[in-house]
Design an enzyme around this catalytic site. Structure first.
Site, PDB file in Angstrom:
ATOM      1  N   ASP A 130      11.253  -0.390   0.555  1.00 29.08           N
ATOM      2  CA  ASP A 130       9.909  -0.730   1.218  1.00 29.08           C
ATOM      3  C   ASP A 130      10.034  -1.983   1.922  1.00 29.08           C
ATOM      4  O   ASP A 130      10.882  -2.943   1.879  1.00 29.08           O
ATOM      5  CB  ASP A 130       8.801  -0.837  -0.149  1.00 29.08           C
ATOM      6  N   ASP A 163       6.712  -4.464   3.148  1.00 27.17           N
ATOM      7  CA  ASP A 163       5.801  -5.120   2.969  1.00 27.17           C
ATOM      8  C   ASP A 163       5.506  -5.633   1.323  1.00 27.17           C
ATOM      9  O   ASP A 163       5.584  -4.462   0.786  1.00 27.17           O
ATOM     10  CB  ASP A 163       4.625  -4.917   3.531  1.00 27.17           C
TER      11      ASP A 163
END
Length: 227
Positions: free
Chosen positions: A11, A13
């Site tokens: 991922d 953020d």
């Protein structure tokens, strides 16, 4: 260390970039402009899922009409507010993020990035990491039918790498990452850098939890399978 038979799907953020709370504030600003009054903590609990699903849930909770025009406005205002935070210099890579990616590259361990953000906001974060989407597999919300907690992003990232999703490790900072990892039949690694607690991440499927990318790098031998 020998080359790993495991691929890492990251991922972006909150996992590699310290940007979760900037996203929260950007969504708060966007919702305020639309006249939607919600406490900041309520917004934070939904960060990590796709922007479309995020706005659908918030609008449903407030009883407002979920129209395509309203969703488009909210997403556009969020992108503008988040990019403003970026230009102000408040969004930076998390400790050890660049070093972790450099280590994996040096060890010939395949990795990719799969983010529920659209390229409109992800581009700044990728540049901050020094990641060139032309050289590294990057899958954004624009490229898949459904984002987290659906598994599409991570399935597409594994396909881009040419690896079996069952041999992949999904590294994320939210319960939505871990749920998506489970649905993709991948192992999930949770990071505390997104504001979710260890127990929350483990209950949603994380088999290991670390503080941040630097902590994961220190413990890389615990998770990287070897040929």
């Amino acid at each position: 260390m020998p080359r790993s038979s495991t691929a890492f799907l990251f991922d972006l953020d909150g996992t590699l970039i310290d940007s979760v709370y900037q996203h929260v504030l950007a969504w708060k600003e966007s919702l305020d402009r639309e006249g939607v009054v919600l406490p900041v903590w309520s917004i934070h609990r939904k960060i990590g899922m796709s922007g479309g699903l995020f706005t659908n849930i918030l609008l449903r909770e407030t009883g407002l009409d979920i129209t395509p025009e309203r969703i488009q406005r909210l997403q556009q205002w969020h992108a503008e507010a988040f990019n403003r935070h970026h230009t102000q210099g408040s969004v930076r890579p998390l400790p050890g993020a660049r070093e972790l990616l450099d280590f994996l590259t040096a060890e010939n361990i395949p990795w990719a990035i799969a983010t529920s953000g659209r390229m409109q906001t992800a581009a700044h974060n990728l540049a901050a990491l020094g990641v060139d989407p032309d050289k590294v597999p990057v899958v954004t919300r624009d490229m898949v039918r459904h984002a987290k907690p659906d598994p599409d992003l991570f399935l597409a990232a594994a396909e881009r790498l040419g690896v079996d999703i069952h041999q992949a490790l999904v590294v994320g900072d939210s319960i939505w990452d871990m749920l998506a990892a489970q649905r993709a039949r991948a192992l999930g690694i949770g990071l505390l850098s997104g504001g979710y607690g260890q127990d929350e991440l483990q209950r949603s499927g994380a088999f290991r939890v670390y503080d941040d990318p630097a902590d994961l790098l220190r413990h890389i031998d615990e998770v990287a399978a070897r040929d």
